[in-house]
Write an enzyme that holds these catalytic residues in place. Structure first.
Site, PDB file in Angstrom:
ATOM      1  N   HIS A 131     126.879  54.686  26.968  1.00 48.28           N
ATOM      2  CA  HIS A 131     127.911  53.655  26.924  1.00 48.28           C
ATOM      3  C   HIS A 131     128.914  53.753  28.064  1.00 48.28           C
ATOM      4  CE1 HIS A 131     130.360  50.592  25.081  1.00 48.28           C
ATOM      5  NE2 HIS A 131     131.410  51.386  24.979  1.00 48.28           N
TER       6      HIS A 131
ATOM      7  N   GLU B  62     140.896  53.181  16.224  1.00 41.62           N
ATOM      8  CA  GLU B  62     139.540  53.607  16.554  1.00 41.62           C
ATOM      9  C   GLU B  62     139.465  55.130  16.565  1.00 41.62           C
ATOM     10  OE1 GLU B  62     138.353  51.659  20.161  1.00 41.62           O
ATOM     11  OE2 GLU B  62     138.196  49.704  19.204  1.00 41.62           O
TER      12      GLU B  62
ATOM     13  N   GLN C  72     134.244  45.034  23.318  1.00 45.48           N
ATOM     14  CA  GLN C  72     134.572  44.513  21.988  1.00 45.48           C
ATOM     15  C   GLN C  72     135.865  45.117  21.441  1.00 45.48           C
ATOM     16  OE1 GLN C  72     131.179  45.461  19.560  1.00 45.48           O
ATOM     17  NE2 GLN C  72     129.897  43.863  20.439  1.00 45.48           N
TER      18      GLN C  72
ATOM     19  N   ARG D 226     135.654  60.225  26.918  1.00 47.89           N
ATOM     20  CA  ARG D 226     136.659  59.162  26.936  1.00 47.89           C
ATOM     21  C   ARG D 226     137.157  58.828  25.542  1.00 47.89           C
ATOM     22  NH1 ARG D 226     136.261  53.221  26.538  1.00 47.89           N
ATOM     23  NH2 ARG D 226     134.106  53.607  25.972  1.00 47.89           N
TER      24      ARG D 226
ATOM     25  N   ARG E 124     133.744  60.456  19.835  1.00 45.80           N
ATOM     26  CA  ARG E 124     132.429  59.840  19.974  1.00 45.80           C
ATOM     27  C   ARG E 124     131.301  60.844  20.188  1.00 45.80           C
ATOM     28  NH1 ARG E 124     133.548  54.386  23.611  1.00 45.80           N
ATOM     29  NH2 ARG E 124     134.325  53.114  21.895  1.00 45.80           N
TER      30      ARG E 124
ATOM     31  N   HIS F 204     127.527  56.041  22.881  1.00 45.64           N
ATOM     32  CA  HIS F 204     128.160  55.348  21.761  1.00 45.64           C
ATOM     33  C   HIS F 204     127.278  55.549  20.535  1.00 45.64           C
ATOM     34  CE1 HIS F 204     130.134  52.345  19.309  1.00 45.64           C
ATOM     35  NE2 HIS F 204     131.039  52.162  20.260  1.00 45.64           N
TER      36      HIS F 204
END
Length: 501
Positions: free
Chosen positions: A333, A111, A44, A368, A275, A227
């Protein structure tokens, strides 16, 4: 077609490699339909690339290394971020249509853990689908590529210490030995090995299992990214949880508890922290009660236009993000670890290559950075394809060893579910030595009862490898959180300060 390169998988890494390998004859094996299979299609968020005013690959590299807890390879990270702008241009040449701003330039989002807005996106939250559409179209038009849909790899063909092909099964379950001088594994991640994941059903660690069988070196298996904002709905197992893109937090969505309190406000970076930080905060808050992602002020009535995929997911579960916050929970994730590869995608076994999430290239470190996965898949996919296009074709041996492959036994599904539960319980967001040891013992029992050559035996082998890697790293780093080490360190600090308890 007699293949010179066989690619197992059909995500962005696989298709980028296939295109770059021309004029080698390439055979792509995909378990479903080309362009619609795997995690790439579901992506997404977008593609991170330093193309905005005032941005640079060097700044992108700094953010990547910082998000990876300083564990990433600086040279490879620099190469990756330098490749970003050119890769966006390449995708546009293939026909990918990215979202544009009012001036006709590529629109850039922001992000978590990115210092600048550098996320290239398409149709709001459907970047993966658009990129895969363009790549699949190019692959279907390429004369040097053959695609077999509905085919699944069961194992690797070997000659002495080299990999020289794939044992594959078609839709009807018929098995075929497919020889080739080079095999590229692009099988994706391991999410389906855990109880809760955003990953598609084929992300079951099969590539790692095949690599283990032929003795390839694996690295950093303990680094599993969770995630923080999967939609907290429970469907039929093993269906993945719907993902609520990080771009929502990028435009101002906040995390709240059941009383409407924004519990991330005092954390450095707040909802846009790395994250691993956000996932642990949500995980700990869930012990006290439900957690919600509130997009009402940030997006509101524009939700259907700005984030159509997420809006459709919410509506499918009877939720309306325009007027209510959405319940969320962390879920597996992305996997930073995998088959150890060099800059050309070569593994430690001759003839075996790996790209994308199944590989560990060293660019992600211990965690990541958001939207670097599509970037890495394309960059390394093109690198391995280009390498194979240039090197001399190895001479194929007269005889090849075909691995044992057994049909699934009736009890395998129940045992596979037990493996998923034990990984979530003992190698989840927070880990301890005692829990990891319990997980190892239980996984070992399942492995001993599994029939050699079955998918269950493969899953058990990967499960034990992940647990062993997590046990071998006694301290927390990035996405690997050893709560027992953290508690011991805190107690030691108190003692040094002359405190107790």
């Amino acid at each position: 077609m007699r293949a010179e390169v066989i690619i197992v998988g059909s995500g962005v890494a696989a298709l980028s490699a296939a295109l770059a390998a021309a004029p080698r004859r390439v055979l792509v094996l995909t378990p479903e339909r080309l362009g619609l299979d795997g995690a790439s299609h579901w992506a997404q968020g977008g593609i991170a690339a330093a193309i905005g005013e005032g941005d640079s690959p060097a700044q992108h590299a700094e953010d990547t290394l910082a998000a990876g807890a300083g564990y990433g390879d600086p040279a490879r990270v620099a190469e990756l971020t330098r490749a970003g702008p050119e890769l966006i241009g390449w995708l546009q040449q293939l026909g990918a249509r990215f979202d544009l701003d009012v001036h006709g330039r590529i629109s850039l989002g922001r992000e978590a853990a990115h210092g600048r807005a550098r996320i290239v996106h398409a149709r709001g939250d459907a970047t993966g689908a658009e990129v895969m559409r363009a790549l699949a179209q190019a692959v279907r038009a390429a004369a040097h590529i053959e695609v077999r849909e509905g085919w699944r790899a069961c194992g690797l063909l070997q000659s002495d210490s080299s990999v020289r092909g794939v044992l594959a099964a078609d839709r009807e379950g018929r098995r075929f030995a497919l020889p080739a001088p080079a095999v590229i594994l692009a099988t994706g991640g391991i999410g389906q090995l855990f109880r809760y994941t955003t990953n598609p059903l084929h992300a079951d660690g099969s590539g790692l299992a095949m690599a283990i069988t032929v003795g390839a070196v694996l690295r950093d298996l303990e680094f599993v990214q969770f995630h923080p904002t999967a939609l907290a709905v429970r469907g039929l197992d093993p269906a993945p949880l719907p993902l609520l893109t990080e771009a929502l937090r990028g435009v101002g969505a906040i995390l709240i508890d059941s009383n409407g309190r924004r519990f991330m406000a005092s954390t450095a970076g707040a909802e846009l922290a790395a994250r691993d930080v956000v996932s642990r905060a949500v995980y700990r808050q869930l012990r006290l009660g439900p957690v919600y992602l509130d997009s009402r002020a940030a997006v509101g009535a524009d939700f259907p236009q700005r984030f159509p995929a997420v809006f459709a997911l919410a509506q499918a579960h009877g939720l309306d993000p325009r007027s209510e916050p959405l319940p969320v929970a962390p879920a597996v994730h992305y996997h930073m670890g995998g088959i150890a590869v060099d800059a050309a995608g070569r593994s430690s076994v001759d003839g075996l290559f790996a790209v994308g999430e199944v590989a560990c290239s060293g660019v992600h470190g211990a965690n990541r950075l958001a939207s670097n996965s599509l970037l890495e898949g394309m960059a390394y996919g093109r690198a391995v394809g280009g390498y194979l296009a240039q090197i001399p074709r190895p001479i194929m041996p007269a005889r090849l060893h075909v691995p044992v492959h057994q049909a699934a036994a009736p009890q395998d599904a129940a045992a596979a579910l037990r493996l998923r539960h034990l990984l979530w319980d003992h190698a989840g967001i927070e880990r301890t030595a005692a829990g990891l040891q319990i997980g190892m013992q239980r996984a070992q029992t399942i492995a001993e009862q599994a029939t050699q050559g079955t998918q269950l035996a493969a899953r058990a082998a990967v499960t034990m490898a992940i647990l062993a890697a997590a046990l071998a790293r006694p301290n927390s780093l990035g996405a690997h959180c050893r709560s027992d080490a953290d508690e011991a360190a805190a107690a030691d600090a108190l003692q040094r300060a002359g405190c107790s308890g």
